[in-house]
Design a protein around this motif. Sequence first.
Motif, PDB file in Angstrom:
ATOM      1  N   THR A   1       2.291 -14.434   5.568  1.00  0.00           N
ATOM      2  CA  THR A   1       1.540 -13.246   5.970  1.00  0.00           C
ATOM      3  C   THR A   1       2.390 -12.012   5.672  1.00  0.00           C
ATOM      4  OG1 THR A   1       2.430 -13.208   8.208  1.00  0.00           O
ATOM      5  CG2 THR A   1       0.400 -14.491   7.857  1.00  0.00           C
ATOM      6  N   GLN A   2       1.767 -10.861   5.716  1.00  0.00           N
ATOM      7  CA  GLN A   2       2.509  -9.618   5.493  1.00  0.00           C
ATOM      8  C   GLN A   2       3.630  -9.466   6.523  1.00  0.00           C
ATOM      9  OE1 GLN A   2       1.360  -5.129   5.998  1.00  0.00           O
ATOM     10  NE2 GLN A   2       0.193  -6.030   4.320  1.00  0.00           N
ATOM     11  N   GLN A   3       3.360  -9.848   7.740  1.00  0.00           N
ATOM     12  CA  GLN A   3       4.378  -9.746   8.789  1.00  0.00           C
ATOM     13  C   GLN A   3       5.554 -10.676   8.499  1.00  0.00           C
ATOM     14  OE1 GLN A   3       2.970 -10.300  12.755  1.00  0.00           O
ATOM     15  NE2 GLN A   3       4.966  -9.979  13.669  1.00  0.00           N
TER      16      GLN A   3
ATOM     17  N   ARG B   1       5.051  -0.155   6.090  1.00  0.00           N
ATOM     18  CA  ARG B   1       4.483   0.615   4.979  1.00  0.00           C
ATOM     19  C   ARG B   1       5.088   0.218   3.643  1.00  0.00           C
ATOM     20  NH1 ARG B   1       3.834   7.173   4.816  1.00  0.00           N
ATOM     21  NH2 ARG B   1       2.783   7.250   2.817  1.00  0.00           N
ATOM     22  N   THR B   2       6.397   0.006   3.617  1.00  0.00           N
ATOM     23  CA  THR B   2       7.080  -0.410   2.390  1.00  0.00           C
ATOM     24  C   THR B   2       6.589  -1.788   1.961  1.00  0.00           C
ATOM     25  OG1 THR B   2       9.025   0.861   3.025  1.00  0.00           O
ATOM     26  CG2 THR B   2       9.345  -0.843   1.364  1.00  0.00           C
ATOM     27  N   THR B   3       6.414  -2.686   2.919  1.00  0.00           N
ATOM     28  CA  THR B   3       5.944  -4.031   2.618  1.00  0.00           C
ATOM     29  C   THR B   3       4.539  -3.995   2.039  1.00  0.00           C
ATOM     30  OG1 THR B   3       7.286  -4.893   4.421  1.00  0.00           O
ATOM     31  CG2 THR B   3       5.572  -6.337   3.576  1.00  0.00           C
ATOM     32  N   ARG B   4       3.651  -3.227   2.660  1.00  0.00           N
ATOM     33  CA  ARG B   4       2.277  -3.108   2.158  1.00  0.00           C
ATOM     34  C   ARG B   4       2.260  -2.567   0.738  1.00  0.00           C
ATOM     35  NH1 ARG B   4       1.168  -1.087   7.235  1.00  0.00           N
ATOM     36  NH2 ARG B   4       1.301   1.040   6.466  1.00  0.00           N
ATOM     37  N   ASP B   5       3.043  -1.520   0.486  1.00  0.00           N
ATOM     38  CA  ASP B   5       3.094  -0.909  -0.840  1.00  0.00           C
ATOM     39  C   ASP B   5       3.630  -1.902  -1.876  1.00  0.00           C
ATOM     40  OD1 ASP B   5       2.882   1.368  -2.649  1.00  0.00           O
ATOM     41  OD2 ASP B   5       5.082   1.397  -2.618  1.00  0.00           O
TER      42      ASP B   5
ATOM     43  N   LYS C   1       0.692  -7.464  -6.421  1.00  0.00           N
ATOM     44  CA  LYS C   1      -0.652  -7.993  -6.668  1.00  0.00           C
ATOM     45  C   LYS C   1      -1.260  -7.361  -7.919  1.00  0.00           C
ATOM     46  CE  LYS C   1      -5.181  -8.281  -4.629  1.00  0.00           C
ATOM     47  NZ  LYS C   1      -6.055  -7.656  -3.664  1.00  0.00           N
ATOM     48  N   ASP C   2      -1.097  -6.059  -8.081  1.00  0.00           N
ATOM     49  CA  ASP C   2      -1.617  -5.358  -9.256  1.00  0.00           C
ATOM     50  C   ASP C   2      -0.992  -5.877 -10.550  1.00  0.00           C
ATOM     51  OD1 ASP C   2      -3.234  -3.834  -7.630  1.00  0.00           O
ATOM     52  OD2 ASP C   2      -1.944  -2.058  -7.686  1.00  0.00           O
ATOM     53  N   GLU C   3       0.250  -6.327 -10.473  1.00  0.00           N
ATOM     54  CA  GLU C   3       0.955  -6.845 -11.650  1.00  0.00           C
ATOM     55  C   GLU C   3       0.771  -8.359 -11.808  1.00  0.00           C
ATOM     56  OE1 GLU C   3       2.585  -5.114 -14.012  1.00  0.00           O
ATOM     57  OE2 GLU C   3       1.982  -3.263 -13.003  1.00  0.00           O
ATOM     58  N   ASN C   4      -0.112  -8.936 -10.998  1.00  0.00           N
ATOM     59  CA  ASN C   4      -0.387 -10.375 -11.023  1.00  0.00           C
ATOM     60  C   ASN C   4       0.863 -11.217 -10.800  1.00  0.00           C
ATOM     61  OD1 ASN C   4      -3.203 -10.173 -11.482  1.00  0.00           O
ATOM     62  ND2 ASN C   4      -2.775  -9.650 -13.609  1.00  0.00           N
ATOM     63  N   LEU C   5       1.705 -10.772  -9.872  1.00  0.00           N
ATOM     64  CA  LEU C   5       2.912 -11.515  -9.538  1.00  0.00           C
ATOM     65  C   LEU C   5       2.773 -12.254  -8.208  1.00  0.00           C
ATOM     66  CD1 LEU C   5       5.549  -8.882 -10.655  1.00  0.00           C
ATOM     67  CD2 LEU C   5       4.894 -10.989 -11.834  1.00  0.00           C
TER      68      LEU C   5
END
Length: 57
Positions: A2-4, A15-19, A25-29
Amino acid sequence: MTQQQVRTDALLPARTTRDALMKLKDENLVEERLYLPDARKRLYAPLKVERPNDETE
């Protein structure tokens, strides 16, 4: 994870983790999936990435 869980392991602010996860995700990694026990959360997993051949010609 999870993000946490990512945030805790990486010792990063929320905030840094979300970014970072959005960029990965955008880079398909990383792959983002629904966390079934709590639909408000997402699970993140690394995707396989092909590495370029290190041989020089």
